[in-house]
Scaffold this motif. Structure first.
Motif, PDB file in Angstrom:
ATOM      1  N   ASN A  19      30.228 -52.741 -35.460  1.00 28.51           N
ATOM      2  CA  ASN A  19      29.928 -54.180 -35.502  1.00 28.51           C
ATOM      3  C   ASN A  19      30.536 -54.840 -36.742  1.00 28.51           C
ATOM      4  OD1 ASN A  19      28.809 -56.532 -34.423  1.00 28.51           O
ATOM      5  ND2 ASN A  19      26.977 -56.360 -35.687  1.00 28.51           N
ATOM      6  N   ILE A  20      31.757 -54.425 -37.063  1.00 29.97           N
ATOM      7  CA  ILE A  20      32.496 -54.989 -38.197  1.00 29.97           C
ATOM      8  C   ILE A  20      33.833 -55.493 -37.673  1.00 29.97           C
ATOM      9  CG2 ILE A  20      33.643 -54.471 -40.394  1.00 29.97           C
ATOM     10  CD1 ILE A  20      31.426 -52.354 -40.808  1.00 29.97           C
ATOM     11  N   PRO A  21      34.160 -56.770 -37.878  1.00 30.83           N
ATOM     12  CA  PRO A  21      35.418 -57.317 -37.358  1.00 30.83           C
ATOM     13  C   PRO A  21      36.639 -56.646 -37.983  1.00 30.83           C
ATOM     14  CG  PRO A  21      33.917 -59.077 -38.018  1.00 30.83           C
ATOM     15  CD  PRO A  21      33.338 -57.808 -38.546  1.00 30.83           C
ATOM     16  N   VAL A  22      37.656 -56.469 -37.147  1.00 39.23           N
ATOM     17  CA  VAL A  22      38.950 -55.961 -37.608  1.00 39.23           C
ATOM     18  C   VAL A  22      39.951 -57.118 -37.581  1.00 39.23           C
ATOM     19  CG1 VAL A  22      40.860 -54.379 -37.158  1.00 39.23           C
ATOM     20  CG2 VAL A  22      38.492 -53.639 -36.739  1.00 39.23           C
ATOM     21  N   ILE A  23      40.520 -57.438 -38.735  1.00 38.50           N
ATOM     22  CA  ILE A  23      41.523 -58.493 -38.823  1.00 38.50           C
ATOM     23  C   ILE A  23      42.897 -57.830 -38.832  1.00 38.50           C
ATOM     24  CG2 ILE A  23      42.407 -60.426 -40.169  1.00 38.50           C
ATOM     25  CD1 ILE A  23      39.629 -60.856 -38.858  1.00 38.50           C
ATOM     26  N   HIS A  24      43.568 -57.930 -37.698  1.00 35.38           N
ATOM     27  CA  HIS A  24      44.876 -57.298 -37.556  1.00 35.38           C
ATOM     28  C   HIS A  24      45.918 -58.100 -38.324  1.00 35.38           C
ATOM     29  CE1 HIS A  24      47.903 -55.272 -34.596  1.00 35.38           C
ATOM     30  NE2 HIS A  24      47.778 -54.589 -35.705  1.00 35.38           N
ATOM     31  N   ALA A  25      46.845 -57.405 -38.956  1.00 34.62           N
ATOM     32  CA  ALA A  25      47.888 -58.052 -39.748  1.00 34.62           C
ATOM     33  C   ALA A  25      49.175 -57.268 -39.596  1.00 34.62           C
ATOM     34  CB  ALA A  25      47.464 -58.125 -41.214  1.00 34.62           C
ATOM     35  N   TYR A  26      50.276 -57.880 -40.009  1.00 31.24           N
ATOM     36  CA  TYR A  26      51.586 -57.255 -39.841  1.00 31.24           C
ATOM     37  C   TYR A  26      52.502 -57.629 -40.995  1.00 31.24           C
ATOM     38  CZ  TYR A  26      56.444 -56.958 -38.185  1.00 31.24           C
ATOM     39  OH  TYR A  26      57.789 -56.708 -38.093  1.00 31.24           O
ATOM     40  N   GLY A  27      53.287 -56.668 -41.397  1.00 29.15           N
ATOM     41  CA  GLY A  27      54.293 -56.910 -42.419  1.00 29.15           C
ATOM     42  C   GLY A  27      55.052 -55.635 -42.708  1.00 29.15           C
ATOM     43  N   LEU A  28      55.983 -55.710 -43.615  1.00 30.97           N
ATOM     44  CA  LEU A  28      56.800 -54.568 -44.004  1.00 30.97           C
ATOM     45  C   LEU A  28      56.970 -54.591 -45.518  1.00 30.97           C
ATOM     46  CD1 LEU A  28      58.450 -56.313 -41.523  1.00 30.97           C
ATOM     47  CD2 LEU A  28      59.477 -54.077 -41.274  1.00 30.97           C
ATOM     48  N   SER A  29      57.452 -53.487 -46.068  1.00 27.85           N
ATOM     49  CA  SER A  29      57.778 -53.496 -47.496  1.00 27.85           C
ATOM     50  C   SER A  29      58.783 -54.597 -47.796  1.00 27.85           C
ATOM     51  CB  SER A  29      58.358 -52.138 -47.915  1.00 27.85           C
ATOM     52  OG  SER A  29      57.430 -51.093 -47.701  1.00 27.85           O
ATOM     53  N   GLU A  30      59.698 -54.834 -46.851  1.00 24.98           N
ATOM     54  CA  GLU A  30      60.740 -55.838 -47.049  1.00 24.98           C
ATOM     55  C   GLU A  30      60.196 -57.264 -47.065  1.00 24.98           C
ATOM     56  OE1 GLU A  30      62.863 -52.305 -45.091  1.00 24.98           O
ATOM     57  OE2 GLU A  30      60.885 -53.238 -45.034  1.00 24.98           O
ATOM     58  N   THR A  31      58.975 -57.460 -46.586  1.00 27.60           N
ATOM     59  CA  THR A  31      58.342 -58.784 -46.653  1.00 27.60           C
ATOM     60  C   THR A  31      57.208 -58.779 -47.672  1.00 27.60           C
ATOM     61  OG1 THR A  31      56.803 -58.309 -44.827  1.00 27.60           O
ATOM     62  CG2 THR A  31      58.941 -59.268 -44.255  1.00 27.60           C
ATOM     63  N   THR A  32      57.308 -57.915 -48.658  1.00 30.29           N
ATOM     64  CA  THR A  32      56.347 -57.702 -49.748  1.00 30.29           C
ATOM     65  C   THR A  32      55.122 -56.946 -49.254  1.00 30.29           C
ATOM     66  OG1 THR A  32      57.105 -59.721 -50.830  1.00 30.29           O
ATOM     67  CG2 THR A  32      55.063 -58.751 -51.640  1.00 30.29           C
ATOM     68  N   CYS A  33      54.444 -57.465 -48.291  1.00 24.66           N
ATOM     69  CA  CYS A  33      53.361 -56.753 -47.607  1.00 24.66           C
ATOM     70  C   CYS A  33      53.131 -57.479 -46.295  1.00 24.66           C
ATOM     71  CB  CYS A  33      52.103 -56.691 -48.470  1.00 24.66           C
ATOM     72  SG  CYS A  33      50.788 -55.669 -47.755  1.00 24.66           S
ATOM     73  N   PHE A  34      52.015 -58.195 -46.155  1.00 21.77           N
ATOM     74  CA  PHE A  34      51.711 -58.825 -44.874  1.00 21.77           C
ATOM     75  C   PHE A  34      52.417 -60.169 -44.710  1.00 21.77           C
ATOM     76  CE2 PHE A  34      47.761 -56.123 -45.066  1.00 21.77           C
ATOM     77  CZ  PHE A  34      48.184 -55.273 -44.048  1.00 21.77           C
TER      78      PHE A  34
END
Length: 539
Positions: free
Chosen positions: A303-318
């Motif tokens: 019962n804990i929300p998961v906030i999906h995110a996306y990125g790469l090392s080349e974009t610093t992080c997310f």
């Protein structure tokens, strides 16, 4: 100003007694450092770097696991405009040696347990850097000084937006890794956007269980905590046994995870009702393929929300986040309705698009390559002109990620993006592109399967056919026919695996990414016996 110097000076004057770093080491010992205690140590290390002749624009390497000293080294380097090159000590010695030599580091800060390994590695390279042992013997520069001397702090702390701050070497499966150059402005802007997306401020507590040699651990927790004036709860390593207890004790608000760790926490099956987790707003999840079944099982169980995110090392992080303010049903819709959990919408400073093979943007729901342009995109790969020309081939600062995805509009006209996998990992069967993550998801739905990773093998009739590496759940026996029959019921023939290979070791990188291409290469010879077999539907 998008550099860290102003923040150092602000915190020394404004928040000296506030907790900045809470550290849990081995055997669960706990150490707490205030902003003042960290920053005075930072200044002392910065002075030491200057004494060793390490100047603005120079580079240093850290060969360490998660430690308070590593955080202090990072901050000290950035205070001086020095660039940090973190090394993942789980890599092979040749790759570590290449990174140290290629980066032209002046100093290697090495933890006691890695000292002999680093000595052997650096002994084989032409340009020998200074080794500084971080451990019981050489701790003097990390002790809080009683007197910082007469020099004004401003003369010690001095960095700019354009200073190179971080070089992260990509972990490609073949050839030498490429060094992603990130400047201070990249770190600060990405951290600012992460804080805005997740409502992180002075009162927030962020817990880190990921390695801080990777951008996820560095940016999401260290830089975001520091630039927002919040508190960082740093763990030496991830512990299933301690995870929920520490989150409860420390009243953590946000924790950054990867899909692998979601699976481990569910597999542990701990009853978390004994912990007070009311402070835990959500977990961030990125850095690897997230399955619909995984995210929904985690949310339903804990019962804990998961906030999906996306990125790469080349974009610093997310570069994207699923909005945190979505109503439950709407968030569930974006996580489940399209077969892949949405990676959300672009953060500020960035824009995303999807292009076809000709470089033209495609419409809603059409798959193509994810392109990112914005102020968190890397400066370049270090001394890699061919690689730079390839990823920036579209011009105008547009970075070609190599990831396949698509987007869908919401009712407000916002583009919600989805990632279907790496383009190089696509299975091309009879000229048709197949995303292996689709197949992984179906196999993992079988009750006896713990883990699955599909990949192509060379085939006489279709160019490539599909195999799957499968790990059964603990204590369960499963046959190849069982898995194949399950796939027949849920996949068209063209997407069904034709061969199942069982194993017991999960092929992940240290940051939770599946080693799909490495697995394909490793099992190539074993699968040659199936090259000339004409697999037929129903058999």
């Amino acid at each position: 100003m998008f550099n860290l110097s102003a923040k150092f000076l602000e915190y020394l004057n404004k928040t000296p007694q506030k907790d900045f770093l809470v550290f849990y080491g081995k055997d669960s010992e706990k150490i707490t450092y205030s902003y003042n205690e960290v920053l005075t140590r930072v200044i002392k290390v910065a002075i030491w770097l200057e004494e060793q002749g390490v100047k603005r624009g120079d580079r240093i390497v850290t060969a360490m696991c998660n430690q308070p000293e590593q955080v202090i080294i990072y901050l000290a380097a950035w205070a001086k405009g020095v660039c940090v090159v973190p090394v993942n000590m789980s890599e092979d010695d040749n790759r570590i040696g290449y990174i140290i030599e290629h980066s032209r580091a002046k100093v290697v800060f090495v933890q006691d347990s890695y000292l002999e390994t680093i000595k052997q590695i650096t002994g084989r390279i032409d340009r020998l850097p200074l080794l500084f042992r971080v451990g019981e013997c050489d701790q003097s520069i990390f002790q809080q000084p009683s007197d910082l001397g007469n020099d004004p702090i401003e003369s010690i702390i001095d960095s700019s937006d354009e200073d190179e701050a971080l070089i992260v070497y990509t972990s490609g499966t073949t050839g030498n890794p490429k060094g992603v150059i990130l400047q201070q402005k990249h770190l600060v802007k990405d951290a600012e956007a992460i804080a805005e997306c997740n409502h992180i401020d002075f009162s927030t507590k962020l817990m880190c269980v990921l390695p801080i040699h990777h951008v996820n651990g560095i940016i999401v927790t260290i830089v975001t905590s520091f630039t927002s004036g919040s508190t960082l709860i740093l763990n030496e390593r991830f512990s299933v046994r301690e995870f929920w207890r520490r989150a409860s004790i420390e009243k953590a608000n946000i924790i950054s995870l990867v899909p692998t760790l979601l699976e481990y926490l569910m597999e542990a099956n701990e009853d978390i009702s004994k912990y007070d987790l009311r402070s835990l707003r959500h977990v961030i999840c990125g850095a690897g393929p997230l399955l619909v079944d995984t995210v929904m099982a985690f949310e339903n169980k804990f019962n804990i929300p998961v906030i999906h995110a996306y990125g790469l090392s080349e974009t610093t992080c997310f570069a994207t986040f699923l909005p945190t303010d979505l109503p439950h049903e709407e968030r569930k819709y974006w996580l489940t309705h399209f077969g892949y959990p949405s990676i959300g919408v672009p953060i500020k400073y960035n824009e995303l698009s999807i292009i076809d093979v000709t470089g033209n943007e495609v419409g809603e729901g059409i798959r193509g390559e994810i392109i990112i342009r914005g102020e968190t995109v890397m400066k370049e790969y270090d001394r890699s002109p061919e690689a730079n020309a390839s990823v920036f081939r579209l011009g105008n600062g547009r970075f070609c990620t190599g990831d396949e995805g698509f987007y869908q509009y919401d009712e407000r006209g916002r583009k919600y993006f989805f990632i279907t996998g790496r383009i190089k990992e696509l299975i091309i069967r009879a000229g048709v592109n197949i995303a292996p993550v689709e197949i992984d998801e179906v196999i993992c739905k079988y009750s006896k399967v713990r883990y699955a990773l599909s990949f192509p093998f060379d085939h006489k009739y279709y160019g490539e056919e599909i195999a799957a590496y499968v790990i059964p759940k603990v204590g369960m026996e499963v046959t190849e026919n069982e898995v194949l029959e399950h796939c027949r019921q849920h996949l068209p023939f063209s997407k069904q695996p034709k061969v199942i290979i069982f194993g017991n070791a999960v092929p992940y990188t240290s940051t939770g990414k599946p080693k799909r291409l490495e697995l394909k290469k490793k099992l190539k010879e074993q699968l040659t016996v199936y090259r000339d077999i004409q697999f037929k539907e129903g058999n």
